[in-house]
Scaffold this motif. Structure first.
Motif, PDB file in Angstrom:
ATOM      1  N   GLU A 154       0.830  -1.205   0.000  1.00 28.29           N
ATOM      2  CA  GLU A 154       0.000   0.000   0.000  1.00 28.29           C
ATOM      3  C   GLU A 154       0.863   1.253   0.000  1.00 28.29           C
ATOM      4  O   GLU A 154       0.591   2.204  -0.733  1.00 28.29           O
ATOM      5  N   TYR A 155       1.902   1.247   0.824  1.00 28.79           N
ATOM      6  CA  TYR A 155       2.826   2.379   0.885  1.00 28.79           C
ATOM      7  C   TYR A 155       3.486   2.597  -0.476  1.00 28.79           C
ATOM      8  O   TYR A 155       3.563   3.719  -0.976  1.00 28.79           O
ATOM      9  N   MET A 156       3.959   1.506  -1.083  1.00 31.71           N
ATOM     10  CA  MET A 156       4.615   1.588  -2.383  1.00 31.71           C
ATOM     11  C   MET A 156       3.672   2.146  -3.447  1.00 31.71           C
ATOM     12  O   MET A 156       4.036   3.034  -4.217  1.00 31.71           O
ATOM     13  N   GLN A 157       2.440   1.642  -3.480  1.00 27.95           N
ATOM     14  CA  GLN A 157       1.491   2.098  -4.497  1.00 27.95           C
ATOM     15  C   GLN A 157       1.120   3.559  -4.306  1.00 27.95           C
ATOM     16  O   GLN A 157       0.988   4.307  -5.275  1.00 27.95           O
ATOM     17  N   ARG A 158       0.964   3.984  -3.056  1.00 33.57           N
ATOM     18  CA  ARG A 158       0.620   5.379  -2.780  1.00 33.57           C
ATOM     19  C   ARG A 158       1.755   6.290  -3.240  1.00 33.57           C
ATOM     20  O   ARG A 158       1.520   7.305  -3.889  1.00 33.57           O
ATOM     21  N   HIS A 159       2.973   5.920  -2.925  1.00 30.78           N
ATOM     22  CA  HIS A 159       4.103   6.752  -3.301  1.00 30.78           C
ATOM     23  C   HIS A 159       4.444   6.644  -4.781  1.00 30.78           C
ATOM     24  O   HIS A 159       4.962   7.588  -5.366  1.00 30.78           O
ATOM     25  N   ARG A 160       4.148   5.515  -5.377  1.00 31.03           N
ATOM     26  CA  ARG A 160       4.381   5.362  -6.810  1.00 31.03           C
ATOM     27  C   ARG A 160       3.470   6.309  -7.579  1.00 31.03           C
ATOM     28  O   ARG A 160       3.892   6.968  -8.516  1.00 31.03           O
ATOM     29  N   GLN A 217       2.189   9.095  -6.408  1.00 33.70           N
ATOM     30  CA  GLN A 217       2.659  10.446  -6.125  1.00 33.70           C
ATOM     31  C   GLN A 217       3.894  10.769  -6.951  1.00 33.70           C
ATOM     32  O   GLN A 217       4.066  11.896  -7.407  1.00 33.70           O
ATOM     33  N   ASP A 218       4.749   9.776  -7.156  1.00 33.72           N
ATOM     34  CA  ASP A 218       5.934   9.973  -7.981  1.00 33.72           C
ATOM     35  C   ASP A 218       5.544  10.313  -9.412  1.00 33.72           C
ATOM     36  O   ASP A 218       6.152  11.176 -10.040  1.00 33.72           O
ATOM     37  N   LYS A 219       4.518   9.635  -9.931  1.00 33.01           N
ATOM     38  CA  LYS A 219       4.070   9.900 -11.298  1.00 33.01           C
ATOM     39  C   LYS A 219       3.555  11.321 -11.428  1.00 33.01           C
ATOM     40  O   LYS A 219       3.833  12.008 -12.398  1.00 33.01           O
ATOM     41  N   VAL A 220       2.787  11.779 -10.417  1.00 35.52           N
ATOM     42  CA  VAL A 220       2.230  13.132 -10.444  1.00 35.52           C
ATOM     43  C   VAL A 220       3.361  14.151 -10.386  1.00 35.52           C
ATOM     44  O   VAL A 220       3.372  15.124 -11.137  1.00 35.52           O
ATOM     45  N   SER A 221       4.342  13.924  -9.506  1.00 30.98           N
ATOM     46  CA  SER A 221       5.446  14.881  -9.383  1.00 30.98           C
ATOM     47  C   SER A 221       6.317  14.887 -10.634  1.00 30.98           C
ATOM     48  O   SER A 221       6.832  15.927 -11.030  1.00 30.98           O
ATOM     49  N   SER A 278       6.937  18.192 -12.943  1.00 25.38           N
ATOM     50  CA  SER A 278       8.276  18.696 -13.266  1.00 25.38           C
ATOM     51  C   SER A 278       8.502  18.719 -14.778  1.00 25.38           C
ATOM     52  O   SER A 278       9.186  19.584 -15.287  1.00 25.38           O
ATOM     53  N   ALA A 279       7.922  17.787 -15.499  1.00 27.29           N
ATOM     54  CA  ALA A 279       8.052  17.750 -16.956  1.00 27.29           C
ATOM     55  C   ALA A 279       7.303  18.933 -17.589  1.00 27.29           C
ATOM     56  O   ALA A 279       7.758  19.519 -18.568  1.00 27.29           O
TER      57      ALA A 279
END
Length: 120
Positions: A100-106, A108-112, A116-117
């Motif tokens: 769950e932690y990995m999926q939540r942060h994954r 968030q990583d895509k959004v960030s 940035s792009a």
């Protein structure tokens, strides 16, 4: 008096298969595959398999079984104790929490990364 046999027929002898031998195609299978390949799409009867239009109740990954790897990890004693008090398979509970932690942060990583792009 003769002893009665418990079965009406003899058991078949088990045959060991290994490696590529399970993929060997018998002549009968070859004929069936050839006959199927020669059929046109219109000749295939799909009446017993209705087309699904509504996928809202579909379960994603229900039968997905990721590969498990044994590791050695140091965890705080109170964390381990808490997971053990949940009952059942505490290691599976810990894995679920980490997933769950990995999926939540994954996500968030895509959004960030997108933000940035776009800023460039």
């Amino acid at each position: 008096m003769a002893k009665k046999s418990s079965g009406s027929s003899r058991r078949a002898k088990q045959r060991r298969v290994s490696g590529s031998s399970i993929y060997d195609i018998t002549p009968k299978m070859g004929r069936e595959l050839k006959a199927l390949s020669e059929k046109s799409e219109a000749d295939v009867d799909l009446s017993d398999i209705p087309e699904i239009g509504d996928w809202s109740h579909a379960m994603i990954g229900k039968f997905y079984r990721p590969i498990k790897r044994p590791i050695s990890i140091r965890v705080d004693a109170d964390v381990l104790s808490w997971f053990r008090t949940l009952g059942g398979k505490y290691q599976s509970s810990m894995n679920r929490a980490l997933r769950e932690y990995m999926q939540r942060h994954r996500s968030q990583d895509k959004v960030s990364k997108r933000a940035s792009a776009q800023a460039r």
